[in-house]
Design a protein around this motif. Structure first.
Motif, PDB file in Angstrom:
ATOM      1  N   LEU A 201       0.572  -1.502   0.127  1.00  0.00           N
ATOM      2  CA  LEU A 201       0.117  -0.247   0.178  1.00  0.00           C
ATOM      3  C   LEU A 201       0.684   1.666   0.250  1.00  0.00           C
ATOM      4  N   ARG A 202       1.520   1.267   0.610  1.00  0.00           N
ATOM      5  CA  ARG A 202       2.687   2.162   0.963  1.00  0.00           C
ATOM      6  C   ARG A 202       3.597   2.913  -0.341  1.00  0.00           C
ATOM      7  N   ALA A 203       4.198   1.722  -0.961  1.00  0.00           N
ATOM      8  CA  ALA A 203       4.575   1.873  -2.271  1.00  0.00           C
ATOM      9  C   ALA A 203       3.708   2.321  -3.600  1.00  0.00           C
ATOM     10  N   HIS A 204       2.405   1.278  -3.560  1.00  0.00           N
ATOM     11  CA  HIS A 204       1.320   2.088  -4.684  1.00  0.00           C
ATOM     12  C   HIS A 204       0.861   3.116  -4.621  1.00  0.00           C
ATOM     13  N   SER A 205      -0.111   3.585  -3.333  1.00  0.00           N
ATOM     14  CA  SER A 205       0.226   4.427  -2.850  1.00  0.00           C
ATOM     15  C   SER A 205      -0.017   6.116  -2.459  1.00  0.00           C
ATOM     16  N   GLU A 206       0.488   6.737  -3.078  1.00  0.00           N
ATOM     17  CA  GLU A 206       0.736   8.495  -1.842  1.00  0.00           C
ATOM     18  C   GLU A 206      -0.262   8.651  -0.892  1.00  0.00           C
ATOM     19  N   ARG A 207      -1.362   8.043  -1.332  1.00  0.00           N
ATOM     20  CA  ARG A 207      -2.424   8.430  -0.193  1.00  0.00           C
ATOM     21  C   ARG A 207      -2.273   8.151   0.550  1.00  0.00           C
ATOM     22  N   PHE A 208      -2.531   6.744   0.939  1.00  0.00           N
ATOM     23  CA  PHE A 208      -1.782   5.833   1.790  1.00  0.00           C
ATOM     24  C   PHE A 208      -0.993   6.184   3.172  1.00  0.00           C
ATOM     25  N   ALA A 209       0.577   6.702   1.674  1.00  0.00           N
ATOM     26  CA  ALA A 209       1.547   6.262   2.280  1.00  0.00           C
ATOM     27  C   ALA A 209       1.707   8.130   3.486  1.00  0.00           C
ATOM     28  N   HIS A 210       0.881   8.801   2.552  1.00  0.00           N
ATOM     29  CA  HIS A 210       0.622   9.952   2.959  1.00  0.00           C
ATOM     30  C   HIS A 210      -0.031   9.702   4.993  1.00  0.00           C
ATOM     31  N   LEU A 211      -1.265   9.185   4.679  1.00  0.00           N
ATOM     32  CA  LEU A 211      -1.686   9.146   6.203  1.00  0.00           C
ATOM     33  C   LEU A 211      -1.124   8.152   6.915  1.00  0.00           C
ATOM     34  N   TRP A 212      -0.445   7.170   5.969  1.00  0.00           N
ATOM     35  CA  TRP A 212       0.666   6.172   7.761  1.00  0.00           C
ATOM     36  C   TRP A 212       1.483   6.962   8.124  1.00  0.00           C
ATOM     37  N   ASP A 213       2.611   7.684   7.738  1.00  0.00           N
ATOM     38  CA  ASP A 213       3.137   8.700   7.875  1.00  0.00           C
ATOM     39  C   ASP A 213       2.632   9.796   8.912  1.00  0.00           C
ATOM     40  N   SER A 214       1.997  10.049   8.333  1.00  0.00           N
ATOM     41  CA  SER A 214       1.327  11.341   9.480  1.00  0.00           C
ATOM     42  C   SER A 214       0.744  10.698  10.905  1.00  0.00           C
ATOM     43  N   GLY A 215       0.374   9.505  10.485  1.00  0.00           N
ATOM     44  CA  GLY A 215       0.027   8.952  12.341  1.00  0.00           C
ATOM     45  C   GLY A 215      -1.716   9.168  11.981  1.00  0.00           C
ATOM     46  N   ALA A 216      -2.372   8.949  10.793  1.00  0.00           N
ATOM     47  CA  ALA A 216      -4.000   9.457  10.324  1.00  0.00           C
ATOM     48  C   ALA A 216      -4.914   8.039  12.190  1.00  0.00           C
TER      49      ALA A 216
END
Length: 279
Positions: A201-216
């Motif tokens: 998910l982190r590799a294929h979706s910038e949106r997911f990676a952003h939410l994951w890294d931001s601690g949503a």
């Protein structure tokens, strides 16, 4: 040979499960009271040919996903499920992996809700089983494999779902599923499939990676959703997500307000099923 014993066990357990116990019709002349191979294949989401090859000992090394699907379809107890994994040459899932076992109570609940769209997901939001009304409403999942069965993957990377989102509901939904995955990753650190899912998910979706890294952070709540169905049009339904204590299973249930056009269209979908509603 272990593979032969695996096939014999599947056949023996298939013979003891009646179609009525699984919500399937029992019409027609039957040589035995148990499930036919095509019925087991339907319930497990695999091909009839593969069931045949497994039972005949011609298919070696079934995957953990296949064994889990067969165990659910055959209504195996926890001990029988563990034995089936051992016959397949696999270690039964341990406490540090995402649970995928449907307890007898959850299975009975699913079997009895024949007129209501119901699906069961694991803690990573991977679809374990969906009843026919759910398949008719949201799309037939029997051909989905691997990450296709994960609703987070389908949302961020795949084709999405039939649920319509407003900007606000989309933000809330995405925050909730990312938070759910983060919680699952912390609770089940040894689950290799979950780690691979998150990495993909982190590799294929910038949106997911952003939410994951931001601690949503977020959590799922009961909500009224609009489902855009390709045949009957939009349906406004209540969506409730119930969590099974001790197993992290999520039971998703869709219902319509009685006496509405949505209730009538949902009832029509339930009667017609997926075969008369080919997309």
């Amino acid at each position: 040979m272990a593979t032969t014993e695996f096939g014999r066990a599947v056949r023996r357990w298939r013979d003891r499960v009646s179609p009525e116990a699984t919500g399937l019709p029992s019409g027609g002349i039957r040589r035995a009271a148990g499930l036919r191979r095509e019925e087991l294949a339907l319930l497990a989401g695999i091909s009839v040919d593969y069931v045949t090859r497994l039972e005949q000992g011609r298919a070696a090394h079934p995957s953990a996903q296949i064994v889990e699907a067969l165990a659910r379809a055959l209504r195996l107890s926890a001990e029988e499920r563990a034995h089936l994994f051992e016959l397949a040459g696999l270690a039964p899932p341990g406490p540090e992996t995402v649970p995928a076992y449907l307890t007898p109570g959850v299975q009975r609940l699913l079997d009895r809700m024949t007129g209501t769209p119901v699906a069961v997901y694991d803690a990573s939001w991977t679809l374990l089983v969906a009843n026919p009304p759910y398949a008719a409403l949201m799309g037939d999942p029997t051909e989905w494999r691997g990450n296709e069965r994960n609703s987070v993957w389908r949302h961020f990377v795949g084709p999405g779902s039939r649920a319509r989102h407003t900007p606000e509901s989309l933000r809330a939904f995405e925050a909730a599923v990312v938070a759910d995955l983060r919680t699952a990753a912390g609770r089940y650190p040894a689950d290799r499939r979950l780690r691979q899912l998150i990495a993909g998910l982190r590799a294929h979706s910038e949106r997911f990676a952003h939410l994951w890294d931001s601690g949503a952070v977020g959590h799922h709540e009961s909500a009224r959703k609009t489902i855009d169905h390709p045949q009957v049009g939009p349906l406004v339904l209540d969506c409730d997500v119930l969590t099974v204590t001790g197993s992290d299973l999520r039971i998703m249930v869709y219902t319509a307000e009685p006496g509405t056009d949505d209730a009538d269209r949902l009832a029509l979908l339930t009667v017609l099923g997926t075969q008369s509603l080919v997309e």
